[in-house]
Design a protein around this motif. Sequence first.
Motif, PDB file in Angstrom:
ATOM      1  N   PHE A  43       0.838  -1.196   0.000  1.00  0.00           N
ATOM      2  CA  PHE A  43       0.000   0.000   0.000  1.00  0.00           C
ATOM      3  C   PHE A  43       0.873   1.247   0.000  1.00  0.00           C
ATOM      4  O   PHE A  43       1.848   1.336   0.737  1.00  0.00           O
ATOM      5  CB  PHE A  43      -0.901   0.005   1.248  1.00  0.00           C
ATOM      6  CG  PHE A  43      -1.937   1.085   1.213  1.00  0.00           C
ATOM      7  CD1 PHE A  43      -3.186   0.840   0.669  1.00  0.00           C
ATOM      8  CD2 PHE A  43      -1.676   2.348   1.727  1.00  0.00           C
ATOM      9  CE1 PHE A  43      -4.151   1.832   0.628  1.00  0.00           C
ATOM     10  CE2 PHE A  43      -2.629   3.350   1.689  1.00  0.00           C
ATOM     11  CZ  PHE A  43      -3.872   3.094   1.137  1.00  0.00           C
ATOM     12  N   LYS A  44       0.522   2.194  -0.846  1.00  0.00           N
ATOM     13  CA  LYS A  44       1.318   3.415  -0.956  1.00  0.00           C
ATOM     14  C   LYS A  44       0.527   4.611  -0.416  1.00  0.00           C
ATOM     15  O   LYS A  44      -0.576   4.883  -0.885  1.00  0.00           O
ATOM     16  CB  LYS A  44       1.675   3.660  -2.425  1.00  0.00           C
ATOM     17  CG  LYS A  44       2.525   4.882  -2.645  1.00  0.00           C
ATOM     18  CD  LYS A  44       2.894   5.057  -4.111  1.00  0.00           C
ATOM     19  CE  LYS A  44       3.732   6.314  -4.276  1.00  0.00           C
ATOM     20  NZ  LYS A  44       4.121   6.521  -5.661  1.00  0.00           N
ATOM     21  N   ASN A  45       1.098   5.303   0.569  1.00  0.00           N
ATOM     22  CA  ASN A  45       0.510   6.560   1.037  1.00  0.00           C
ATOM     23  C   ASN A  45       0.732   7.636  -0.011  1.00  0.00           C
ATOM     24  O   ASN A  45       1.711   7.594  -0.756  1.00  0.00           O
ATOM     25  CB  ASN A  45       1.155   7.013   2.349  1.00  0.00           C
ATOM     26  CG  ASN A  45       0.794   6.123   3.520  1.00  0.00           C
ATOM     27  OD1 ASN A  45      -0.155   5.363   3.480  1.00  0.00           O
ATOM     28  ND2 ASN A  45       1.578   6.219   4.583  1.00  0.00           N
ATOM     29  N   LEU A  46      -0.185   8.599  -0.068  1.00  0.00           N
ATOM     30  CA  LEU A  46      -0.042   9.745  -0.968  1.00  0.00           C
ATOM     31  C   LEU A  46       0.033  11.004  -0.124  1.00  0.00           C
ATOM     32  O   LEU A  46      -0.588  11.085   0.931  1.00  0.00           O
ATOM     33  CB  LEU A  46      -1.232   9.828  -1.931  1.00  0.00           C
ATOM     34  CG  LEU A  46      -1.528   8.592  -2.778  1.00  0.00           C
ATOM     35  CD1 LEU A  46      -2.748   8.842  -3.668  1.00  0.00           C
ATOM     36  CD2 LEU A  46      -0.327   8.184  -3.612  1.00  0.00           C
ATOM     37  N   GLU A  47       0.780  12.001  -0.597  1.00  0.00           N
ATOM     38  CA  GLU A  47       0.949  13.233   0.167  1.00  0.00           C
ATOM     39  C   GLU A  47       0.843  14.451  -0.722  1.00  0.00           C
ATOM     40  O   GLU A  47       1.285  14.439  -1.870  1.00  0.00           O
ATOM     41  CB  GLU A  47       2.338  13.274   0.822  1.00  0.00           C
ATOM     42  CG  GLU A  47       2.525  12.365   1.986  1.00  0.00           C
ATOM     43  CD  GLU A  47       3.889  12.571   2.640  1.00  0.00           C
ATOM     44  OE1 GLU A  47       4.245  13.733   2.939  1.00  0.00           O
ATOM     45  OE2 GLU A  47       4.588  11.567   2.834  1.00  0.00           O
ATOM     46  N   GLU A  64      -9.105  -4.917  -6.883  1.00  0.00           N
ATOM     47  CA  GLU A  64     -10.345  -4.425  -7.501  1.00  0.00           C
ATOM     48  C   GLU A  64     -10.507  -2.919  -7.344  1.00  0.00           C
ATOM     49  O   GLU A  64     -11.260  -2.288  -8.078  1.00  0.00           O
ATOM     50  CB  GLU A  64     -11.551  -5.117  -6.873  1.00  0.00           C
ATOM     51  CG  GLU A  64     -11.667  -6.584  -7.200  1.00  0.00           C
ATOM     52  CD  GLU A  64     -12.813  -7.218  -6.438  1.00  0.00           C
ATOM     53  OE1 GLU A  64     -13.970  -6.835  -6.701  1.00  0.00           O
ATOM     54  OE2 GLU A  64     -12.552  -8.068  -5.574  1.00  0.00           O
ATOM     55  N   GLY A  65      -9.851  -2.350  -6.342  1.00  0.00           N
ATOM     56  CA  GLY A  65      -9.971  -0.918  -6.088  1.00  0.00           C
ATOM     57  C   GLY A  65      -9.110  -0.533  -4.908  1.00  0.00           C
ATOM     58  O   GLY A  65      -8.616  -1.396  -4.180  1.00  0.00           O
ATOM     59  N   ILE A  66      -8.938   0.767  -4.734  1.00  0.00           N
ATOM     60  CA  ILE A  66      -8.124   1.252  -3.618  1.00  0.00           C
ATOM     61  C   ILE A  66      -8.761   2.509  -3.044  1.00  0.00           C
ATOM     62  O   ILE A  66      -9.249   3.364  -3.771  1.00  0.00           O
ATOM     63  CB  ILE A  66      -6.659   1.522  -4.054  1.00  0.00           C
ATOM     64  CG1 ILE A  66      -5.801   1.889  -2.846  1.00  0.00           C
ATOM     65  CG2 ILE A  66      -6.591   2.554  -5.172  1.00  0.00           C
ATOM     66  CD1 ILE A  66      -4.307   1.880  -3.109  1.00  0.00           C
ATOM     67  N   ASN A  67      -8.798   2.553  -1.727  1.00  0.00           N
ATOM     68  CA  ASN A  67      -9.282   3.731  -1.008  1.00  0.00           C
ATOM     69  C   ASN A  67      -8.240   4.167   0.001  1.00  0.00           C
ATOM     70  O   ASN A  67      -7.502   3.337   0.536  1.00  0.00           O
ATOM     71  CB  ASN A  67     -10.575   3.419  -0.257  1.00  0.00           C
ATOM     72  CG  ASN A  67     -11.776   3.445  -1.162  1.00  0.00           C
ATOM     73  OD1 ASN A  67     -12.292   4.497  -1.475  1.00  0.00           O
ATOM     74  ND2 ASN A  67     -12.216   2.271  -1.596  1.00  0.00           N
ATOM     75  N   TRP A  68      -8.238   5.453   0.242  1.00  0.00           N
ATOM     76  CA  TRP A  68      -7.361   6.029   1.256  1.00  0.00           C
ATOM     77  C   TRP A  68      -8.193   6.786   2.280  1.00  0.00           C
ATOM     78  O   TRP A  68      -9.250   7.336   1.950  1.00  0.00           O
ATOM     79  CB  TRP A  68      -6.403   7.045   0.632  1.00  0.00           C
ATOM     80  CG  TRP A  68      -5.331   6.493  -0.230  1.00  0.00           C
ATOM     81  CD1 TRP A  68      -4.065   6.135   0.156  1.00  0.00           C
ATOM     82  CD2 TRP A  68      -5.382   6.274  -1.641  1.00  0.00           C
ATOM     83  NE1 TRP A  68      -3.354   5.713  -0.937  1.00  0.00           N
ATOM     84  CE2 TRP A  68      -4.140   5.784  -2.053  1.00  0.00           C
ATOM     85  CE3 TRP A  68      -6.386   6.448  -2.611  1.00  0.00           C
ATOM     86  CZ2 TRP A  68      -3.843   5.461  -3.374  1.00  0.00           C
ATOM     87  CZ3 TRP A  68      -6.103   6.121  -3.929  1.00  0.00           C
ATOM     88  CH2 TRP A  68      -4.845   5.635  -4.296  1.00  0.00           C
ATOM     89  N   ALA A  69      -7.671   6.861   3.492  1.00  0.00           N
ATOM     90  CA  ALA A  69      -8.181   7.778   4.507  1.00  0.00           C
ATOM     91  C   ALA A  69      -7.490   9.106   4.279  1.00  0.00           C
ATOM     92  O   ALA A  69      -6.268   9.158   4.147  1.00  0.00           O
ATOM     93  CB  ALA A  69      -7.858   7.256   5.907  1.00  0.00           C
ATOM     94  N   VAL A  70      -8.260  10.181   4.205  1.00  0.00           N
ATOM     95  CA  VAL A  70      -7.698  11.523   4.052  1.00  0.00           C
ATOM     96  C   VAL A  70      -7.463  12.092   5.449  1.00  0.00           C
ATOM     97  O   VAL A  70      -8.379  12.127   6.269  1.00  0.00           O
ATOM     98  CB  VAL A  70      -8.656  12.442   3.273  1.00  0.00           C
ATOM     99  CG1 VAL A  70      -8.096  13.853   3.177  1.00  0.00           C
ATOM    100  CG2 VAL A  70      -8.945  11.871   1.897  1.00  0.00           C
TER     101      VAL A  70
END
Length: 187
Positions: free
Chosen positions: A10-14, A70-76
């Motif tokens: 899993f990759k965090n985004l910033e 199938e998909g990816i979600n992140w917590a903002v």
Amino acid sequence: MESTFSFLPFKNLESERLLLRQITNDDVQEVFELRSNPETMQYIPRPLVTNFDEALAHIKMINDKIETNEGINWAVTLKGNNKLLGIVGHYRIQWHNFRSEIGYMFLPECHGKGIATEVIGLLIDYGFNEMKMHSLEAVIDPRNLASGRVLEKNGFVKEAHLVENEFYNGEFLDTVIYSLLKKNHNQ
């Protein structure tokens, strides 16, 4: 053709002020707040979550989709504050068409602060640069004017207005599809 792309690890985004991280069971309170709030769910034709068990099941479903690609979600979250402010991600991915649908929802306290615009920029970059998508789409309720404005601010164009194409809660609903082609991004 199926993709060889994997959401794992899993990759965090910033961005400058935001950190997008994986959603965990520790986020159950905020996921419950989001998914049980009639205001937040006003334009999302899905049943309201009514208890923490349902919120935990939603978190599990999100993370299962990451595992199965199938998909990816992140917590903002705001940098320096781990509280989940929203859920964003790529859904209904058509790997064979190089097309992905983005989606997002935020706690009411985040509305009007530019957070959605900033997050959509991260989703666009991830979709085009990491997932190698050709196009992105967002499917919204046409009454959700704020969402339409945020998409347009990020370069999306209105591609279609489908009339009464969904039946939910005893009524037929319209949907609007916005899209962004990679070649038109950052022009």
